[in-house]
Scaffold this motif. Structure first.
Motif, short mmCIF file in Angstrom:
data_model
loop_
_atom_site.label_atom_id
_atom_site.label_comp_id
_atom_site.label_asym_id
_atom_site.label_seq_id
_atom_site.Cartn_x
_atom_site.Cartn_y
_atom_site.Cartn_z
N GLY A 146 -14.95 28.56 -45.78
CA GLY A 146 -14.71 27.78 -44.57
C GLY A 146 -13.87 26.54 -44.81
N THR A 147 -13.13 26.50 -45.90
CA THR A 147 -12.28 25.36 -46.21
C THR A 147 -10.90 25.55 -45.57
OG1 THR A 147 -13.38 25.06 -48.32
CG2 THR A 147 -11.26 23.98 -48.06
N ALA A 188 -1.91 28.59 -52.15
CA ALA A 188 -3.15 29.34 -51.91
C ALA A 188 -4.35 28.47 -52.24
CB ALA A 188 -3.18 30.61 -52.75
N LEU A 189 -5.47 28.77 -51.56
CA LEU A 189 -6.77 28.21 -51.91
C LEU A 189 -7.57 29.27 -52.65
CD1 LEU A 189 -7.68 26.50 -48.52
CD2 LEU A 189 -7.51 25.29 -50.71
N ASP A 190 -8.38 28.86 -53.62
CA ASP A 190 -9.21 29.84 -54.31
C ASP A 190 -10.37 30.25 -53.39
OD1 ASP A 190 -11.08 27.73 -54.53
OD2 ASP A 190 -11.76 28.46 -56.46
N PRO A 191 -11.07 31.37 -53.68
CA PRO A 191 -12.11 31.86 -52.77
C PRO A 191 -13.22 30.85 -52.50
CG PRO A 191 -11.50 33.57 -54.33
CD PRO A 191 -10.82 32.32 -54.79
N THR A 192 -13.48 29.93 -53.45
CA THR A 192 -14.54 28.95 -53.24
C THR A 192 -14.09 27.78 -52.38
OG1 THR A 192 -14.02 27.57 -55.18
CG2 THR A 192 -15.40 29.53 -55.53
N GLY A 193 -12.78 27.68 -52.12
CA GLY A 193 -12.26 26.57 -51.35
C GLY A 193 -12.19 25.26 -52.11
N ARG A 194 -12.43 25.30 -53.41
CA ARG A 194 -12.45 24.07 -54.20
C ARG A 194 -11.09 23.76 -54.82
NH1 ARG A 194 -16.58 22.27 -59.09
NH2 ARG A 194 -15.23 20.66 -59.98
N ARG A 195 -10.33 24.79 -55.18
CA ARG A 195 -9.08 24.57 -55.89
C ARG A 195 -7.90 25.02 -55.03
NH1 ARG A 195 -11.23 27.53 -61.20
NH2 ARG A 195 -11.99 28.83 -59.49
N LEU A 196 -6.82 24.27 -55.17
CA LEU A 196 -5.60 24.49 -54.40
C LEU A 196 -4.43 24.67 -55.35
CD1 LEU A 196 -3.77 24.32 -51.80
CD2 LEU A 196 -3.80 21.83 -52.14
N ALA A 197 -3.62 25.71 -55.10
CA ALA A 197 -2.39 25.91 -55.87
C ALA A 197 -1.22 25.41 -55.04
CB ALA A 197 -2.21 27.39 -56.21
N LEU A 209 1.11 23.62 -59.59
CA LEU A 209 0.03 22.66 -59.83
C LEU A 209 -1.27 23.25 -59.33
CD1 LEU A 209 1.66 19.31 -58.60
CD2 LEU A 209 1.63 20.25 -60.91
N LEU A 210 -2.33 23.15 -60.14
CA LEU A 210 -3.68 23.53 -59.72
C LEU A 210 -4.46 22.25 -59.49
CD1 LEU A 210 -4.42 26.46 -62.21
CD2 LEU A 210 -3.42 26.56 -59.91
N CYS A 211 -4.91 22.05 -58.25
CA CYS A 211 -5.56 20.80 -57.86
C CYS A 211 -7.03 21.05 -57.54
CB CYS A 211 -4.87 20.21 -56.62
SG CYS A 211 -3.09 20.04 -56.79
N ASP A 212 -7.89 20.24 -58.11
CA ASP A 212 -9.32 20.28 -57.81
C ASP A 212 -9.57 19.37 -56.61
OD1 ASP A 212 -12.16 19.79 -57.79
OD2 ASP A 212 -12.23 20.60 -59.83
N LEU A 213 -9.95 19.97 -55.47
CA LEU A 213 -10.11 19.20 -54.24
C LEU A 213 -11.37 18.36 -54.24
CD1 LEU A 213 -8.98 21.88 -51.62
CD2 LEU A 213 -7.62 20.05 -52.66
N GLU A 214 -12.31 18.63 -55.14
CA GLU A 214 -13.55 17.87 -55.18
C GLU A 214 -13.49 16.73 -56.18
OE1 GLU A 214 -16.91 20.40 -55.71
OE2 GLU A 214 -16.44 21.66 -53.97
#
Length: 533
Positions: A146-147, A188-197, A209-214
């Motif tokens: 749901g992210t 793209a967002l990963d399936p958990t919605g935590r990481r963003l490419a 870039l791989l970004c940790d949204l948390e």
């Protein structure tokens, strides 16, 4: 578009405006494929959006005669599509919001702006995306978590935001997503919605870039050279991207689920020519260029100018350049002032001055490259398409003795003339970049090719698609007629109008014929050889 069964869906545009939906079903090894026509849509645009579940291989969006959109579901089997909705407005984009494949977020015109709406396929209805302000737009979603990733224009700066599906509260705009150096595009967002490419472009190169949204961490991955194309999918198996390099056509590469710091791709031997990146000292600062072959020693070399002007050459596979270098023509493809990817000052240098600072860069490069050529070698040639065609003809007029010959594909006569008869998006770009303002303070004067035609005293090939919807073919026709009466002693020229072709006739239905004509001209053939008028 591939289906889960290994078939391929095709949308084919034909002369006259008809679009046909086809299904290609591969046969046994060596037996070819069978082709099934699923539907034919007369007139209007047609585009496909990949489905989310096995029961929906794709959705087809067709512009109706009334200016609305009909939405059709394609199963991926040899059966007719099923119409699931028809609405009185147009759509762009497509982001799935749920794992069932019922809710698809789309962008639609809203006054002078666009807004995000949700198409409910189970009901055939469209409604605003809940909780999303009008000034905020959806970019990506992770349906399971749901992210939502959104973007908001904040005083001319685009900021990326994160919110939850169904949450009416304000989005969070992480600071670490707003301080990245370079041109950033979400992938793209990963399936958990935590990481963003994200892809990040700096000059001719782009990486990931791989970004940790948390927690806010950012990791740069991938090879040092090449370009990441704007297509990606992040699943439980890892992140899949599309990567290209001058000697590698676009191919899928994988970042494993462990998020190791490098792509997994087949980088074995390739038949394609490599390219290097070179920086020239220019009159207004460094000019970066992609170079194929040896411009100093090759029998012939061409300075290739990109379209736009709000664009740039990427460090990616370019079939036209590969063909040129295979024929012994070295290529220098510069990102002169006005190109994107080098900061605001470089990009905005031509605002209100088309054919000013960018032309100065092109002429400077021409002089440098000519000085580097071995004694007795031919002078540099010019090639350009769209805005690059306009700029190449300005360069030919400004210093005709500097160049051996010029090929121009889909040029326009001047910003003022293009504003008179160009389509609305082109007029908007001219307004945004000051393309109608004239330069009068130098020897060349106003950058109008009809006025400057007498100065273009070199062999010239003009090519234009008959159905060009970006730059009307009338611009090249008028220039052809003017050149025929201009005082250009000994300077041959030819005009090739490609029936049924759009803005890029080199890649259209008769593109192979156009390419052969262009290559023959760059190799020294007379412009009129094989002329089609």
């Amino acid at each position: 578009m591939p289906t889960d069964d290994g078939n391929i869906l095709l949308s084919r545009a034909e002369t006259g405006g008809t679009h046909r939906l086809l299904l290609l079903v591969p046969g046994a090894a060596g037996s070819g494929a069978s082709v099934h026509e699923l539907a034919a849509f007369p007139g209007g645009g047609l585009r496909l959006v990949a489905g989310q579940t096995a029961r929906t291989a794709a959705l087809a969006f067709h512009k109706t005669p009334a200016g609305g959109t009909a939405v059709w579901r394609l199963s991926g089997l040899a059966e007719p599509p099923e119409q699931v909705a028809e609405v009185p407005f147009l759509f762009a984009g497509g982001v799935w919001l749920d794992e069932r494949g019922d809710l698809l977020a789309l962008a639609t015109p809203y006054g002078q702006r666009t807004r995000t709406v949700v198409l409910d396929l189970s009901r055939g209805t469209v409604s605003p995306l809940p909780g999303l302000p009008e000034e905020e737009h959806l970019l990506l979603a992770a349906p399971r978590a749901g992210t939502l990733l959104t973007v908001r224009d904040s005083g001319g700066v685009h900021r990326l935001g994160v919110r939850r599906w169904g949450d009416d509260g304000p989005a969070v705009f992480p600071e670490h997503l707003s301080t990245i150096e370079g041109a950033v595009a979400p992938l793209a967002l990963d399936p958990t919605g935590r990481r963003l490419a994200l892809s990040v472009t700096r000059g001719v190169r782009s990486g990931v870039l791989l970004c940790d949204l948390e927690e806010g961490g950012v990791q740069e991955i991938g090879p040092a050279g090449g370009t990441v194309l704007p297509a990606a999918r992040w699943s439980e198996d890892g992140l899949r991207l599309v990567h290209s390099a001058p000697d590698h056509p676009p191919r899928v590469v994988t970042v494993p689920a462990t998020l190791a710091g490098h792509f997994v791709a087949d980088d074995g031997p390739t038949p394609w020519a490599p390219a290097e990146v070179r920086r020239f000292d220019g009159p207004g600062g460094p000019i970066e260029a992609i170079v194929y072959g040896d411009p100093a020693r090759a029998a012939r070399m061409v300075l290739a100018l990109h379209g736009g002007p709000d664009a740039a050459w990427p460090l990616a596979y370019e079939p036209l350049f590969q063909r040129m270098v295979a024929e012994g023509v070295a290529v220098v493809a510069p990102n002169q002032r006005g190109s994107t990817g080098y900061g605001a000052a470089h990009r905005d240098a031509i605002r209100g001055a088309w054919g000013g600072p960018d032309l100065a860069d092109v002429l400077h490069l021409g002089r440098v490259l000519r000085a580097e050529r071995e004694p007795g070698a031919s002078r540099p040639m010019l090639y350009g398409a769209s805005y690059g065609a306009y700029l190449s003809l300005l360069a030919a007029a400004a210093e005709p003795g500097l160049w051996a010959r010029a090929a121009a594909v889909a040029p326009f006569l001047s910003g003022r003339e293009l504003y008179e008869d160009g389509p609305a998006p082109v007029r908007a770009m001219l307004d945004r970049l000051g393309g109608r303002q004239e330069i009068t303070g130098d020897d060349l004067g106003p950058r109008d090719l009809l006025r400057l035609a007498d100065r273009i005293r070199l062999p010239l090939l003009l090519i234009h698609g008959e159905r060009d919807s970006i730059i009307p073919v009338g611009h090249s026709r008028r220039l052809r007629d003017r050149l025929a009466t201009a005082g250009r002693p000994g300077a041959e020229f030819a005009y090739m109008e490609v029936p049924g072709a759009e803005h890029d006739p080199v890649t259209g239905q008769d593109g192979h014929l156009v390419l052969e004509r262009l290559i023959a001209f760059l190799r020294g053939a007379s412009p009129s050889a094989g002329s089609r008028r």
